[in-house]
Design a protein around this motif. Sequence first.
Motif, short mmCIF file in Angstrom:
data_model
loop_
_atom_site.label_atom_id
_atom_site.label_comp_id
_atom_site.label_asym_id
_atom_site.label_seq_id
_atom_site.Cartn_x
_atom_site.Cartn_y
_atom_site.Cartn_z
N GLU A 24 0.49 14.09 -9.23
CA GLU A 24 1.09 14.23 -7.89
C GLU A 24 1.64 12.90 -7.37
O GLU A 24 2.67 12.87 -6.69
CB GLU A 24 0.11 14.85 -6.91
CG GLU A 24 -0.12 16.33 -7.18
CD GLU A 24 1.18 17.13 -7.29
OE1 GLU A 24 2.05 17.03 -6.40
OE2 GLU A 24 1.32 17.86 -8.29
N ALA A 25 0.97 11.81 -7.69
CA ALA A 25 1.49 10.50 -7.29
C ALA A 25 2.83 10.23 -7.98
O ALA A 25 3.77 9.75 -7.34
CB ALA A 25 0.48 9.41 -7.64
N ALA A 26 2.92 10.55 -9.26
CA ALA A 26 4.18 10.38 -9.97
C ALA A 26 5.26 11.29 -9.39
O ALA A 26 6.39 10.85 -9.17
CB ALA A 26 3.98 10.67 -11.46
N ARG A 27 4.90 12.54 -9.12
CA ARG A 27 5.87 13.47 -8.54
C ARG A 27 6.43 12.91 -7.22
O ARG A 27 7.65 12.86 -7.02
CB ARG A 27 5.24 14.84 -8.29
CG ARG A 27 6.20 15.87 -7.69
CD ARG A 27 5.55 17.21 -7.36
NE ARG A 27 4.57 17.68 -8.32
CZ ARG A 27 4.85 18.26 -9.49
NH1 ARG A 27 6.10 18.44 -9.84
NH2 ARG A 27 3.88 18.68 -10.29
N GLU A 28 5.55 12.48 -6.35
CA GLU A 28 5.98 11.98 -5.04
C GLU A 28 6.83 10.72 -5.17
O GLU A 28 7.86 10.58 -4.51
CB GLU A 28 4.76 11.73 -4.15
CG GLU A 28 5.10 11.37 -2.74
CD GLU A 28 5.85 12.46 -1.98
OE1 GLU A 28 6.64 12.10 -1.07
OE2 GLU A 28 5.67 13.65 -2.28
N ALA A 29 6.43 9.79 -6.02
CA ALA A 29 7.18 8.54 -6.18
C ALA A 29 8.58 8.82 -6.73
O ALA A 29 9.57 8.24 -6.26
CB ALA A 29 6.42 7.58 -7.09
N PHE A 30 8.68 9.71 -7.72
CA PHE A 30 9.99 10.02 -8.28
C PHE A 30 10.84 10.82 -7.31
O PHE A 30 12.05 10.60 -7.22
CB PHE A 30 9.85 10.72 -9.64
CG PHE A 30 9.72 9.75 -10.77
CD1 PHE A 30 10.83 9.33 -11.48
CD2 PHE A 30 8.48 9.22 -11.11
CE1 PHE A 30 10.72 8.41 -12.52
CE2 PHE A 30 8.35 8.30 -12.14
CZ PHE A 30 9.47 7.89 -12.85
N LEU A 31 10.24 11.75 -6.57
CA LEU A 31 11.02 12.49 -5.57
C LEU A 31 11.58 11.56 -4.50
O LEU A 31 12.71 11.73 -4.05
CB LEU A 31 10.15 13.57 -4.92
CG LEU A 31 9.86 14.80 -5.76
CD1 LEU A 31 8.84 15.70 -5.07
CD2 LEU A 31 11.14 15.57 -6.08
N ARG A 32 10.80 10.56 -4.10
CA ARG A 32 11.27 9.60 -3.10
C ARG A 32 12.37 8.71 -3.66
O ARG A 32 13.34 8.39 -2.97
CB ARG A 32 10.10 8.71 -2.64
CG ARG A 32 9.09 9.43 -1.80
CD ARG A 32 7.95 8.49 -1.44
NE ARG A 32 6.91 9.19 -0.70
CZ ARG A 32 5.81 8.60 -0.26
NH1 ARG A 32 5.59 7.32 -0.47
NH2 ARG A 32 4.91 9.31 0.40
N SER A 33 12.20 8.27 -4.90
CA SER A 33 13.14 7.32 -5.49
C SER A 33 14.40 7.97 -6.05
O SER A 33 15.42 7.31 -6.21
CB SER A 33 12.44 6.53 -6.60
OG SER A 33 11.38 5.77 -6.07
N PHE A 34 14.31 9.25 -6.40
CA PHE A 34 15.43 9.99 -6.97
C PHE A 34 15.62 11.30 -6.20
O PHE A 34 15.51 12.40 -6.76
CB PHE A 34 15.17 10.28 -8.45
CG PHE A 34 15.09 9.05 -9.31
CD1 PHE A 34 16.24 8.46 -9.81
CD2 PHE A 34 13.86 8.49 -9.61
CE1 PHE A 34 16.16 7.32 -10.60
CE2 PHE A 34 13.77 7.35 -10.39
CZ PHE A 34 14.92 6.76 -10.89
N ALA A 35 15.92 11.18 -4.93
CA ALA A 35 15.95 12.33 -4.02
C ALA A 35 16.96 13.41 -4.42
O ALA A 35 16.76 14.58 -4.13
CB ALA A 35 16.21 11.86 -2.60
N SER A 36 18.04 13.05 -5.09
CA SER A 36 19.06 14.05 -5.43
C SER A 36 18.86 14.67 -6.81
O SER A 36 19.72 15.40 -7.29
CB SER A 36 20.45 13.41 -5.34
OG SER A 36 20.58 12.37 -6.28
#
Length: 185
Positions: A24-36
Amino acid sequence: MGKSSKPGQTLTVVVTSFNPVKIEAAREAFLRSFASYEIQLVPLQVSSGVADQPMSDDETRRGARNRVSEARLKVPDADFWVGLEGGLDFFDEHLMAFAWMVVSAADNRSGEARSATLPLPPEVQALVQGGLELGEANDRVFSTINSKQAGGAYGLLTDGLMTRESIYTQTLTLALIPLVHELWP
């Protein structure tokens, strides 16, 4: 970004753990950094090549790097590989917990960051020095079960103000900077 990464596409991110906190930490970090982008996480169990409970900054960092290297060999077609390794070290005779995060991209660029350092109580320190891993020591001291797949020591010691997941998300976001910021080639 990864070799085939264009906005609107899916990024495949290999996370070197089945621990839900790390995923979940990876999911959140990548969603924030690669929003599109759509983010597809692929959990993968790999060896760290270090002790189950790393006991130095260097060993912990090496464990995260080793996880990424092994994951790249096992799943070579991903866009990113993420190694997360929690560790301990003594500072002025006080045991402290932290983690290293390493992210590697398909184009061979990488980023690394170390988490905030958490002081551990003397009772936990004594149990770790007696041979227990941090998660088991925390479970005994705090009368919890499998705390490392929940808030971890961060959550237990801050009454939930910070959690293992929140700290790991922040650290992974920092590790991604060289892969997403315009000042890095």
